[in-house]
Write a protein that holds these residues in place. Structure first.
Motif, PDB file in Angstrom:
ATOM      1  N   THR A 276      17.205 -19.900  77.456  1.00 29.76           N
ATOM      2  CA  THR A 276      18.371 -20.187  76.611  1.00 29.76           C
ATOM      3  C   THR A 276      18.015 -21.317  75.658  1.00 29.76           C
ATOM      4  O   THR A 276      17.788 -22.455  76.088  1.00 29.76           O
ATOM      5  CB  THR A 276      19.590 -20.577  77.462  1.00 29.76           C
ATOM      6  N   PHE A 277      17.943 -21.003  74.376  1.00 29.93           N
ATOM      7  CA  PHE A 277      17.594 -22.002  73.360  1.00 29.93           C
ATOM      8  C   PHE A 277      18.875 -22.684  72.907  1.00 29.93           C
ATOM      9  O   PHE A 277      19.749 -22.072  72.291  1.00 29.93           O
ATOM     10  CB  PHE A 277      16.885 -21.335  72.192  1.00 29.93           C
ATOM     11  N   ASN A 278      18.998 -23.970  73.229  1.00 28.52           N
ATOM     12  CA  ASN A 278      20.180 -24.747  72.862  1.00 28.52           C
ATOM     13  C   ASN A 278      20.005 -25.371  71.482  1.00 28.52           C
ATOM     14  O   ASN A 278      18.902 -25.794  71.113  1.00 28.52           O
ATOM     15  CB  ASN A 278      20.434 -25.851  73.892  1.00 28.52           C
ATOM     16  N   LEU A 279      21.098 -25.438  70.729  1.00 25.83           N
ATOM     17  CA  LEU A 279      21.052 -26.024  69.395  1.00 25.83           C
ATOM     18  C   LEU A 279      20.697 -27.496  69.500  1.00 25.83           C
ATOM     19  O   LEU A 279      21.452 -28.279  70.081  1.00 25.83           O
ATOM     20  CB  LEU A 279      22.409 -25.860  68.690  1.00 25.83           C
ATOM     21  N   PRO A 280      19.550 -27.914  68.953  1.00 28.41           N
ATOM     22  CA  PRO A 280      19.139 -29.320  69.089  1.00 28.41           C
ATOM     23  C   PRO A 280      19.921 -30.233  68.143  1.00 28.41           C
ATOM     24  O   PRO A 280      20.639 -29.773  67.260  1.00 28.41           O
ATOM     25  CB  PRO A 280      17.652 -29.275  68.707  1.00 28.41           C
TER      26      PRO A 280
ATOM     27  N   ALA B 123      11.705 -29.331  78.251  1.00 25.21           N
ATOM     28  CA  ALA B 123      12.212 -30.704  78.219  1.00 25.21           C
ATOM     29  C   ALA B 123      13.064 -30.941  76.981  1.00 25.21           C
ATOM     30  O   ALA B 123      14.145 -31.535  77.045  1.00 25.21           O
ATOM     31  CB  ALA B 123      11.041 -31.687  78.265  1.00 25.21           C
ATOM     32  N   ASP B 124      12.558 -30.480  75.832  1.00 21.16           N
ATOM     33  CA  ASP B 124      13.329 -30.639  74.596  1.00 21.16           C
ATOM     34  C   ASP B 124      14.654 -29.895  74.678  1.00 21.16           C
ATOM     35  O   ASP B 124      15.694 -30.383  74.223  1.00 21.16           O
ATOM     36  CB  ASP B 124      12.522 -30.123  73.398  1.00 21.16           C
TER      37      ASP B 124
ATOM     38  N   ALA C  14      17.098 -31.737  76.860  1.00 25.33           N
ATOM     39  CA  ALA C  14      17.648 -32.899  76.155  1.00 25.33           C
ATOM     40  C   ALA C  14      18.739 -32.482  75.183  1.00 25.33           C
ATOM     41  O   ALA C  14      19.749 -33.157  75.011  1.00 25.33           O
ATOM     42  CB  ALA C  14      16.528 -33.636  75.417  1.00 25.33           C
ATOM     43  N   ALA C  15      18.555 -31.325  74.531  1.00 20.22           N
ATOM     44  CA  ALA C  15      19.571 -30.816  73.609  1.00 20.22           C
ATOM     45  C   ALA C  15      20.846 -30.468  74.355  1.00 20.22           C
ATOM     46  O   ALA C  15      21.951 -30.746  73.890  1.00 20.22           O
ATOM     47  CB  ALA C  15      19.045 -29.592  72.862  1.00 20.22           C
ATOM     48  N   ALA C  16      20.711 -29.871  75.537  1.00 22.36           N
ATOM     49  CA  ALA C  16      21.885 -29.491  76.325  1.00 22.36           C
ATOM     50  C   ALA C  16      22.670 -30.717  76.765  1.00 22.36           C
ATOM     51  O   ALA C  16      23.898 -30.694  76.837  1.00 22.36           O
ATOM     52  CB  ALA C  16      21.464 -28.668  77.531  1.00 22.36           C
ATOM     53  N   GLU C  17      21.964 -31.811  77.052  1.00 26.56           N
ATOM     54  CA  GLU C  17      22.644 -33.033  77.496  1.00 26.56           C
ATOM     55  C   GLU C  17      23.440 -33.684  76.373  1.00 26.56           C
ATOM     56  O   GLU C  17      24.279 -34.541  76.614  1.00 26.56           O
ATOM     57  CB  GLU C  17      21.619 -34.032  78.028  1.00 26.56           C
ATOM     58  N   ALA C  18      23.190 -33.242  75.108  1.00 30.31           N
ATOM     59  CA  ALA C  18      23.916 -33.826  73.972  1.00 30.31           C
ATOM     60  C   ALA C  18      25.358 -33.356  73.917  1.00 30.31           C
ATOM     61  O   ALA C  18      26.170 -33.904  73.204  1.00 30.31           O
ATOM     62  CB  ALA C  18      23.207 -33.482  72.663  1.00 30.31           C
ATOM     63  N   VAL C  19      25.705 -32.315  74.666  1.00 32.54           N
ATOM     64  CA  VAL C  19      27.066 -31.787  74.633  1.00 32.54           C
ATOM     65  C   VAL C  19      27.961 -32.651  75.520  1.00 32.54           C
ATOM     66  O   VAL C  19      27.691 -32.795  76.706  1.00 32.54           O
ATOM     67  CB  VAL C  19      27.110 -30.334  75.144  1.00 32.54           C
ATOM     68  N   PRO C  20      29.050 -33.217  74.996  1.00 35.38           N
ATOM     69  CA  PRO C  20      29.966 -33.989  75.830  1.00 35.38           C
ATOM     70  C   PRO C  20      30.581 -33.105  76.906  1.00 35.38           C
ATOM     71  O   PRO C  20      30.966 -31.963  76.642  1.00 35.38           O
ATOM     72  CB  PRO C  20      31.033 -34.487  74.835  1.00 35.38           C
ATOM     73  N   GLU C  21      30.702 -33.622  78.123  1.00 39.80           N
ATOM     74  CA  GLU C  21      31.220 -32.832  79.232  1.00 39.80           C
ATOM     75  C   GLU C  21      32.635 -32.317  79.000  1.00 39.80           C
ATOM     76  O   GLU C  21      32.956 -31.191  79.346  1.00 39.80           O
ATOM     77  CB  GLU C  21      31.166 -33.662  80.520  1.00 39.80           C
TER      78      GLU C  21
END
Length: 435
Positions: free
Chosen positions: A5-9, A89-90, A93-100
């Motif tokens: 799953t490629f998350n929008l960076p 890893a990248d 990190a992009a996925a963690e940018a989404v506020p819960e």
């Protein structure tokens, strides 16, 4: 087989979401590493997204016009082998940018139709158009029409409009010109005999990408800013003469248009009117008066209006301004402008060039508090002083300058005084060359 799953960076500082302006892949497509898969637009620029892996596309986040959050799924790709650790890893990190509190819908949730559902039925064809009137766009000319004196261009236009030239009154020389066609059309409109226009089919266009950004920004500006517009007429005869003389001696430097001269006048005038070169944060209730002039330059592109920014315009001479205007306009039109070249303006100039009209009421580029609009140059007779203390009539070049201001920050007296000060400079253009 594995699914990636490629998350929008993160594609820009402070950007929380981006709009899909083009999705270049669909489920079932095979992609290679570094292949362009989507174009994403933020508030500042359009960014091309490339696939970090090779494989088969299983899912996509949406279609053109959809807005997705940073860190949410952009595409799901089925890969043959393992995904490199640095890519994982990248992506994490992009996925963690989404506020819960604001997660995007999970792609695993059931939907009403499976992915393999057939495409929706084609819409019903539109009803047949009514029969064309006798005056078709390309009618057969009467024998008498062939004897009328008219240029090929006039004949072609008459044919497209369904006008028989034998019905048109010619000028004194017996020749029909475009003006005579215009007079015939005007008369026909009053008498109910005007030729019918060519009917085009209705079309529905989705407002996406730059067009959506323009719509949102203009609506916000008009909704939040109490505009007022002031217009002044300026005699630019001497300014145009100076411009011609400078261009004759320009060598390999870029050709001067009116804009660098006007920008120079603006920059020389602004120190006495700091309320014009300002940005208003209406949420915080703070006005920032800027010392440097970061001049926005409204530029028409194929996608719509963009505003590249001339940084520290007050530090540039006429030739440097001319070069920067050309560079930024080209970058905006070919899509190579960087995000920092499309943001941070403190004052904007908008010009329609030869289409400028008599006067304009431009919309402020929020959060700025003013926008300046030079209009078309026209030649008119004017009374000017003669050598004997009287007056004579002379042909002069005149141009109106419009300014729209935020009345919460700028008073009418300030706007009028500012434009009057610019008028004094451009009507005595030698002052523009004085340091």
């Amino acid at each position: 087989m594995a699914r990636f799953t490629f998350n929008l960076p993160d594609i820009g500082e402070g950007i929380a979401e981006a709009e899909i302006v083009a999705m270049h892949v669909k489920p079932g497509d095979t992609v290679s590493e570094d292949q362009q898969i989507a174009d994403m637009m933020t508030d500042k620029a359009t960014v091309e997204m490339e696939s970090p892996v090779s494989g088969k596309v299983v899912e996509v986040a949406g279609e053109a016009g959809d807005v997705i959050a940073i860190g949410s799924m952009l595409v799901v790709i089925e890969t043959e082998g393992d995904v490199p650790e640095e890519v994982l890893a990248d992506n994490a990190a992009a996925a963690e940018a989404v506020p819960e509190p604001e997660p995007e819908p999970m792609v695993e949730e059931p939907v009403e139709e499976p992915a393999s559902a057939p495409p929706p039925a084609e819409p019903a064809p539109p009803p047949p158009s009514p029969p064309a009137p006798k005056a078709a766009p390309t009618p057969v000319m009467k024998a008498s029409s062939a004897k009328v004196l008219a240029t090929p261009a006039v004949r072609k236009r008459a044919a497209e409009l369904g006008i028989d030239l034998a019905d048109v009154r010619p000028n004194e020389e017996g020749r029909i010109r475009h003006a005579d066609l215009d007079a015939f059309i005007s008369y026909g409109a009053r008498t109910g005999h005007a030729p019918a226009g060519i009917t085009r089919p209705d079309e529905t266009i989705k407002v996406i990408g730059l067009r959506r950004r323009i719509a949102e920004n203009m609506a916000a500006a008009k909704r939040n800013i109490p505009h007022f517009t002031y217009v002044e007429e300026c005699d630019v005869t001497e300014l145009e003469r100076l411009r011609a003389q400078l261009n004759e001696a320009r060598g390999d430097r870029p050709k001067l248009t009116m804009l660098p001269l006007l920008i120079t006048a603006i920059c020389k005038t602004l120190p006495a009117f700091p309320m014009i070169n300002a940005r208003y944060d209406d949420e915080a209730g703070v006005v920032t008066r800027h010392g440097s002039v970061h001049l926005g330059m409204a530029t028409q592109t194929d996608g719509g209006l963009m505003v590249p920014v001339i940084r520290d315009a007050q530090r540039l001479n006429l030739w440097q301004l001319a070069a920067e205007i050309v560079r930024l306009a080209n970058a905006a039109r070919d899509g190579s402008a960087k995000s920092n070249e499309l943001s941070g303006s403190t004052l904007t100039v908008t010009s329609l060039g030869p289409l400028g009209g008599v006067a304009t009421t431009p919309v402020i580029n929020r959060p700025e508090v003013a926008i300046i609009g030079p209009n078309r140059i026209v030649e008119r007779p004017m009374f000017v002083p003669d050598d004997n203390g009287g007056e004579r009539i002379e042909k002069r070049k005149l141009m109106n300058i419009s300014i729209s201001c935020d009345h919460r920050v700028v008073d009418g007296w300030d706007a009028a005084s500012f434009i009057q000060a610019i008028k004094r400079l451009i009507e005595a253009p030698a002052l523009l060359l004085v340091a």
